[in-house]
Design an enzyme around this catalytic site. Sequence first.
Site, mmCIF file in Angstrom:
data_model
loop_
_atom_site.group_PDB
_atom_site.id
_atom_site.type_symbol
_atom_site.label_atom_id
_atom_site.label_comp_id
_atom_site.label_asym_id
_atom_site.label_seq_id
_atom_site.Cartn_x
_atom_site.Cartn_y
_atom_site.Cartn_z
ATOM 1 N N SER A 264 0.857 -1.193 0.000
ATOM 2 C CA SER A 264 0.000 0.000 0.000
ATOM 3 C C SER A 264 0.885 1.232 0.000
ATOM 4 C CB SER A 264 -0.890 0.023 1.242
ATOM 5 O OG SER A 264 -0.107 0.323 2.380
ATOM 6 N N ASP A 265 0.352 2.369 -0.440
ATOM 7 C CA ASP A 265 1.048 3.602 -0.121
ATOM 8 C C ASP A 265 0.822 3.814 1.376
ATOM 9 O OD1 ASP A 265 2.449 5.959 -0.104
ATOM 10 O OD2 ASP A 265 1.492 6.792 -1.875
ATOM 11 N N TRP A 266 1.542 4.749 1.955
ATOM 12 C CA TRP A 266 1.497 4.872 3.417
ATOM 13 C C TRP A 266 0.142 5.441 3.854
ATOM 14 C CZ3 TRP A 266 5.137 2.381 1.639
ATOM 15 C CH2 TRP A 266 6.170 1.867 2.396
ATOM 16 N N SER A 267 -0.706 4.534 4.282
ATOM 17 C CA SER A 267 -2.046 4.903 4.718
ATOM 18 C C SER A 267 -3.043 4.945 3.568
ATOM 19 C CB SER A 267 -2.020 6.262 5.435
ATOM 20 O OG SER A 267 -3.110 6.347 6.307
ATOM 21 N N SER A 268 -2.809 4.139 2.561
ATOM 22 C CA SER A 268 -3.772 4.152 1.449
ATOM 23 C C SER A 268 -4.736 2.972 1.504
ATOM 24 C CB SER A 268 -3.050 4.177 0.101
ATOM 25 O OG SER A 268 -2.423 2.940 -0.149
#
Length: 756
Positions: A264-268
């Site tokens: 994931s992107d950071w917090s996606s």
Amino acid sequence: MKIILIRVIIVAGLIFTFSCNKENKSVSHPNINIESKIDSILSLLTLEEKVDLCHAQSKFSTKGVERLGIPEIWMSDGPHGVRAEISWDSWDYAGWTNDSITAFPALTCLAATFNPELAGDYGFNLGEEARFRNKDVLLGPGVNIYRTPFNGRNFEYMGEDPFLASTMVVPYIKGVQKNGVAACVKHYALNNQEHWRDEVNVEVSDRALHEIYLPAFKVAVQDAKAWALMGAYNKFRGQYTTHHELLTNKILKGDWGYDGVVISDWSSAHNTLEAANNGLDIEMGTGTDGLGFTTENHYSKYYLADPFLEKLKTGEISEEVLNDKVRRVLRLRYRTNLSENRPLGRANNIEHHEVAREVASEGIVLLKNEDNFFPIKDKAGLTIAVIGENATRSMTAGGGSSELKPKFEISPLQGIQERYRKATVLHTMGFESGRSEYDIVHPSTLDQDSLKVEAIKLAEKADIVLFVGGLNKSHLQDCEGDDRQQYGLPFGQEELIGEISKVNKNLGFILVTGNSVEMPWLDKVKGLLETWYLGSMAGHAIADVVSGDVNPSGKLPFTFPKKLTDNAAHYFGVESYPGVHINNEKTRNSETALLNAEIKSQVSPTQEYKEGILVGYRWHDTKEIEPLYAFGYGLSYTSFNIENISADNETFNQDGKITITCDVTNTGDMAGAEVVQIYIGKSDSKIERAKKELKGFTKVNLEKGENKTVSITVDVSKLKYYNESKSDWDFETGDYEIYVGNASNNISKTLKVTVL
Ligand code: BGC
């Protein structure tokens, strides 16, 4: 008994491998293939251990399984250098003293070299640094297509053309991965702006998706065999792209056969069921969206942590879904920190600095050179005034996650001072902007009027003025997290250039940006160099080109429109960029129990890519909107002729290859390099098409007076278009035009060929 014995042997093998790798020795594994090793390990893992492999344990790492000797995974940004160490559980830097690195030029610069071999060197040398810093995954490269000059992150990407980005990204990834470090190609997909990136919903046609926005990801997966890929923040057709049924399950893991990990992107990540079932393998960064920064054990609250475990236990999610993820994360380990003969890596060595300098000087683009303003000869009695904040400002600090901590960064001023030994080099700032901090605009701390007065005084007494300005890495400039808000230059530079030009006409501009800018001042400068963000060796590379030690050969990887609305995304207004809120009051009021994030998602802004496939030069060409500077454009200190252009045949089969041959001659006074570009169009097409599309290029180095014959081969299959009614690539037979030139708007000859 037998089973137990086998398990003990496997475990011992793993422990042996891990402990040897810690000592940086290369080791050999038992001679069984990776997939069967993975199968054996799978059977040893508990459900809890397997789930633990699928989410973060810190900001940039995931857990291993200690009892089996399965190592942790360590990641780092990316994509221009290995980022300084971040704290375990916060975005603060960890304060290490041994984490400085070589800052390589930004990817826009790499793309501007039009030199895939150099992209391979870039990737390999960067990968060595990542390996030296003990990283398993490098979070880069980025291949989101340049759609609007407002996108704060364009500098991290490879321009507006899918063929160029595809050609450059493959060697980069292969180079990184030769070091036993995974490249993580990002951000998949349609993350073409930073504004509202966490929530914006992109609507785009299947055709534009497949022809423009996905090709570079596809070759990253299929040709470069990238081991990792990062999802994006935004939504596409109403679903978050990080766990997307169509993008991840169907296209990436289905059609393209991707066997690596999706991170994931950071917090996606936003939802356990979707994350589990729609192909997300490793969840990172959650905790910046309301799950809490400081909650104890907050990593266990991730969507792919305890909530995932619960649903596995109740059978709501099948264990096969988990096993597929675990296979992928174990495969990642066998490719990286459990791989045989993993090299040791190195950082900050002379070779890396040289590669950084070579990419930097080859990527600089000469845009204007009236009266041969450049190159500037070093001579006694010459006074050069270097004016502008960008002459001394660090461009590796700021910008968001691509921020770097280089061992050194040669500023443009320092580079010029060191190169010009006979001339007198003077400097004043001219303007000042505040320091760079993520998400915050800091105002200038100095008196702008006095800076301006001083700059004009200095310009008056100099023979030559080099204005070093542009954008910088602060919030709302070339920076992650949001977009630019004006197309013109910020910080009063336009006015300042006007004032300087009144007192000194011998004015050249060294433009430091990752984006195109409006140039109402263009007729006031004689020379103009686009120098991007060049990293550790910035100043040396700039001095190389300014002095003529290096003849510029960079070409623009994206169009510079004259005005913002000439750009296709902006032409269609706010529905196209940045999007509009479709305010769904009913949903908001009735579902009071919804979590904040979910409410947000109900009312996310939507944008429609109304220009479809006509992105960048495709738009300008087709709609006959003259750009200020065209895609593929860039001058040299010498001149070239491209002639005797021919194709090897007039008719071709659909599975054939077209070879275009031409002679390139250096007709000027110094050695240089030219990029021969092949564009193909179909003017009688039954479907909408761009007038022409880049399908091939080659960079040729020529001594003064030298002539070379070059050949470029294009697979006829590359002329296919994406047929939405068939959901597949399709052919149009008949005539095609082949345009051969040295810029998208400078074509030497057009050939006709027929595809049967
Ligand atoms: C960025 C990614 C980056 C990640 C980790 C995110 O905000 O979008 O590109 O790799 O942070 O720093």
